[in-house]
Design a protein around this motif. Structure first.
Motif, PDB file in Angstrom:
ATOM      1  N   ALA A  31      29.279  42.931  45.485  1.00 50.44           N
ATOM      2  CA  ALA A  31      29.872  43.731  44.410  1.00 50.44           C
ATOM      3  C   ALA A  31      28.792  44.293  43.496  1.00 50.44           C
ATOM      4  CB  ALA A  31      30.858  42.891  43.608  1.00 50.44           C
ATOM      5  N   ILE A  32      27.768  43.497  43.194  1.00 50.91           N
ATOM      6  CA  ILE A  32      26.681  43.959  42.330  1.00 50.91           C
ATOM      7  C   ILE A  32      25.933  45.111  42.990  1.00 50.91           C
ATOM      8  CG2 ILE A  32      24.472  43.292  41.301  1.00 50.91           C
ATOM      9  CD1 ILE A  32      25.646  40.475  40.932  1.00 50.91           C
ATOM     10  N   ALA A  33      25.651  44.975  44.279  1.00 51.16           N
ATOM     11  CA  ALA A  33      24.952  46.043  45.002  1.00 51.16           C
ATOM     12  C   ALA A  33      25.803  47.306  45.073  1.00 51.16           C
ATOM     13  CB  ALA A  33      24.590  45.569  46.413  1.00 51.16           C
ATOM     14  N   GLY A  34      27.125  47.142  45.287  1.00 49.88           N
ATOM     15  CA  GLY A  34      27.998  48.303  45.338  1.00 49.88           C
ATOM     16  C   GLY A  34      28.044  49.050  44.022  1.00 49.88           C
ATOM     17  N   LEU A  35      28.141  48.322  42.900  1.00 49.21           N
ATOM     18  CA  LEU A  35      28.139  48.951  41.582  1.00 49.21           C
ATOM     19  C   LEU A  35      26.799  49.640  41.314  1.00 49.21           C
ATOM     20  CD1 LEU A  35      29.950  46.154  39.532  1.00 49.21           C
ATOM     21  CD2 LEU A  35      30.831  48.451  39.973  1.00 49.21           C
ATOM     22  N   SER A  36      25.714  49.009  41.743  1.00 45.34           N
ATOM     23  CA  SER A  36      24.383  49.592  41.545  1.00 45.34           C
ATOM     24  C   SER A  36      24.227  50.882  42.344  1.00 45.34           C
ATOM     25  CB  SER A  36      23.302  48.588  41.940  1.00 45.34           C
ATOM     26  OG  SER A  36      23.360  47.427  41.140  1.00 45.34           O
ATOM     27  N   ALA A  37      24.713  50.871  43.591  1.00 47.52           N
ATOM     28  CA  ALA A  37      24.611  52.067  44.426  1.00 47.52           C
ATOM     29  C   ALA A  37      25.450  53.208  43.849  1.00 47.52           C
ATOM     30  CB  ALA A  37      25.068  51.744  45.853  1.00 47.52           C
ATOM     31  N   ALA A  38      26.629  52.886  43.322  1.00 47.72           N
ATOM     32  CA  ALA A  38      27.479  53.921  42.727  1.00 47.72           C
ATOM     33  C   ALA A  38      26.834  54.494  41.473  1.00 47.72           C
ATOM     34  CB  ALA A  38      28.853  53.334  42.403  1.00 47.72           C
ATOM     35  N   ALA A  39      26.228  53.638  40.653  1.00 47.97           N
ATOM     36  CA  ALA A  39      25.530  54.122  39.455  1.00 47.97           C
ATOM     37  C   ALA A  39      24.334  54.985  39.836  1.00 47.97           C
ATOM     38  CB  ALA A  39      25.086  52.940  38.595  1.00 47.97           C
ATOM     39  N   LEU A  40      23.612  54.585  40.888  1.00 46.09           N
ATOM     40  CA  LEU A  40      22.486  55.380  41.367  1.00 46.09           C
ATOM     41  C   LEU A  40      22.951  56.762  41.810  1.00 46.09           C
ATOM     42  CD1 LEU A  40      19.489  55.623  42.213  1.00 46.09           C
ATOM     43  CD2 LEU A  40      20.135  54.617  44.420  1.00 46.09           C
ATOM     44  N   ALA A  41      24.088  56.821  42.484  1.00 46.53           N
ATOM     45  CA  ALA A  41      24.633  58.115  42.911  1.00 46.53           C
ATOM     46  C   ALA A  41      24.942  58.994  41.702  1.00 46.53           C
ATOM     47  CB  ALA A  41      25.890  57.897  43.745  1.00 46.53           C
TER      48      ALA A  41
ATOM     49  N   VAL B 265      17.461  44.015  36.933  1.00 44.59           N
ATOM     50  CA  VAL B 265      16.739  43.843  38.198  1.00 44.59           C
ATOM     51  C   VAL B 265      17.609  44.288  39.365  1.00 44.59           C
ATOM     52  CG1 VAL B 265      15.826  42.112  39.795  1.00 44.59           C
ATOM     53  CG2 VAL B 265      15.177  42.044  37.388  1.00 44.59           C
ATOM     54  N   ALA B 266      18.904  43.964  39.326  1.00 48.68           N
ATOM     55  CA  ALA B 266      19.811  44.351  40.406  1.00 48.68           C
ATOM     56  C   ALA B 266      19.869  45.869  40.541  1.00 48.68           C
ATOM     57  CB  ALA B 266      21.196  43.782  40.147  1.00 48.68           C
ATOM     58  N   GLY B 267      19.990  46.561  39.412  1.00 46.48           N
ATOM     59  CA  GLY B 267      20.027  48.017  39.462  1.00 46.48           C
ATOM     60  C   GLY B 267      18.722  48.620  39.945  1.00 46.48           C
ATOM     61  N   GLN B 268      17.613  48.063  39.475  1.00 44.58           N
ATOM     62  CA  GLN B 268      16.314  48.587  39.879  1.00 44.58           C
ATOM     63  C   GLN B 268      16.012  48.288  41.339  1.00 44.58           C
ATOM     64  OE1 GLN B 268      13.694  46.895  36.941  1.00 44.58           O
ATOM     65  NE2 GLN B 268      14.254  48.396  35.376  1.00 44.58           N
ATOM     66  N   ALA B 269      16.503  47.159  41.842  1.00 46.69           N
ATOM     67  CA  ALA B 269      16.260  46.813  43.240  1.00 46.69           C
ATOM     68  C   ALA B 269      16.885  47.844  44.174  1.00 46.69           C
ATOM     69  CB  ALA B 269      16.809  45.423  43.536  1.00 46.69           C
ATOM     70  N   VAL B 270      18.083  48.302  43.836  1.00 46.57           N
ATOM     71  CA  VAL B 270      18.739  49.320  44.657  1.00 46.57           C
ATOM     72  C   VAL B 270      17.967  50.642  44.582  1.00 46.57           C
ATOM     73  CG1 VAL B 270      20.835  50.715  44.902  1.00 46.57           C
ATOM     74  CG2 VAL B 270      21.007  48.252  44.515  1.00 46.57           C
ATOM     75  N   ALA B 271      17.484  50.999  43.380  1.00 49.92           N
ATOM     76  CA  ALA B 271      16.693  52.223  43.230  1.00 49.92           C
ATOM     77  C   ALA B 271      15.399  52.142  44.025  1.00 49.92           C
ATOM     78  CB  ALA B 271      16.401  52.480  41.753  1.00 49.92           C
ATOM     79  N   VAL B 272      14.750  50.979  44.000  1.00 45.19           N
ATOM     80  CA  VAL B 272      13.507  50.790  44.758  1.00 45.19           C
ATOM     81  C   VAL B 272      13.781  50.905  46.253  1.00 45.19           C
ATOM     82  CG1 VAL B 272      11.756  49.096  45.405  1.00 45.19           C
ATOM     83  CG2 VAL B 272      12.343  49.427  42.989  1.00 45.19           C
ATOM     84  N   ALA B 273      14.841  50.261  46.723  1.00 45.54           N
ATOM     85  CA  ALA B 273      15.174  50.318  48.147  1.00 45.54           C
ATOM     86  C   ALA B 273      15.445  51.754  48.586  1.00 45.54           C
ATOM     87  CB  ALA B 273      16.388  49.440  48.431  1.00 45.54           C
ATOM     88  N   ALA B 274      16.176  52.506  47.757  1.00 46.76           N
ATOM     89  CA  ALA B 274      16.474  53.901  48.099  1.00 46.76           C
ATOM     90  C   ALA B 274      15.203  54.746  48.085  1.00 46.76           C
ATOM     91  CB  ALA B 274      17.502  54.467  47.124  1.00 46.76           C
TER      92      ALA B 274
END
Length: 309
Positions: free
Chosen positions: A187-197, A122-131
């Protein structure tokens, strides 16, 4: 309803792929296979390693917040296995289920192990949805052009929310774990954003391979939309909505729907290649669990990564 849903989402994904094949024939798929060369394979494996390590670190952080032991090496190996299973099995989530249950058994708390994986995803998908939403807001013209895809996507989201509300009692025990995980949200959001990149970088590689010369400021919003729609649980190993949305988005941007479909297919091939270390991890695990002789019990052999779990 819960028994029908897995088959329904599989049929939706297959229906989308069938419609794309009927509309564009198989040319995009053939062109995509021709576009992948040795350099693309090496790049996919390198970016796959980067995004897998980042995602595994996110999972480890969430698990530790929930009180579960999870070494980073073991998390990376398990994540690779999950990605490979997600890519080859039709439901697209069975690898994550295997990852969650396996870790739960090792930790002595299956329910909490499942919640750790759920919250990590969910944390990873939330960042993808926001982007993806930010990309739509920054390019209002895309909203009207993408209406044929956004309306069905909204319908799927409503169904998911209804099912979640129907199962709210089952989700209630997770609230404590959610609060624990949220304490580490930066930290979770930062890791998610880096993975999204990392995923976006692989998408850009796919676009360049098929000859898409548009500047990044044009390509990135389109690619973010593709990642956004991949959140919907109606794909077949990641295929389906992604291809439809990229075909529509590239057409709306004047780049040609056929090129958008080819980019998506190349990306799908590259992501499968990036998950192949997971096949090796599965084979290694299988060999570890085999008995040395018929009359001997299975003996654990130290794994290459994450031994001693």
């Amino acid at each position: 309803m819960t028994k029908i849903w897995p088959w329904l989402r599989l049929l939706v994904g297959l229906g989308i792929l069938t419609a794309l094949l009927w509309w564009h024939s198989t040319d995009a798929f053939v062109d995509a296979l021709h576009a992948v060369d040795a350099g693309a394979v090496a790049t996919a494996l390198a970016l796959g390693l980067l995004t897998t390590v980042l995602s595994a670190a996110r999972w480890r952080l969430v698990a530790r917040r929930l009180g579960l032991h999870l070494p980073l090496g073991g998390a990376v190996t398990d994540y690779y296995r999950a990605q490979f299973l997600n890519a080859v099995l039709p439901a697209g989530v069975l690898g994550d289920v295997h990852r969650a249950v396996s870790h739960g058994h090792r930790s002595g708390d299956v329910a909490r192990g499942v919640r750790a994986v759920f919250l990590e995803r969910v944390a990873g998908q939330a960042v993808a949805v926001a982007a993806g939403v930010a990309a739509l807001l920054a390019h209002p013209a895309l909203v009207s052009a993408m209406a044929p895809a956004l309306v069905p996507a909204g319908g799927v989201l409503v169904v998911v929310l209804v099912l979640a509300r129907w199962r709210r009692r089952a989700l209630a025990p997770a609230l404590t774990d959610v609060r624990a995980a949220l304490r580490a949200w930066p930290a979770i959001a930062g890791l998610s954003a880096a993975a999204l990149a990392g995923h976006l970088a692989l998408f850009v590689v796919a676009a360049r391979l098929v000859g898409a010369t548009a500047p990044l400021r044009t390509l990135l919003p389109l690619l973010l939309l593709a990642l956004l729609v991949m959140v919907l649980p109606v794909n077949v190993g990641g295929w389906g909505p992604r291809e439809a949305v990229l075909a529509l988005a590239f057409g709306a941007a004047g780049l040609g729907s056929a090129q958008g479909l080819t980019v998506s297919v190349v990306y799908g091939v590259l992501t499968f290649i990036a998950s192949l270390p997971g096949a090796a991890a599965l084979l290694l695990k299988h060999r570890e669990d085999l008995p040395e002789r018929r009359d001997e019990a299975p003996q654990r052999v130290p794994a290459l990564v994450g031994a001693g779990q």
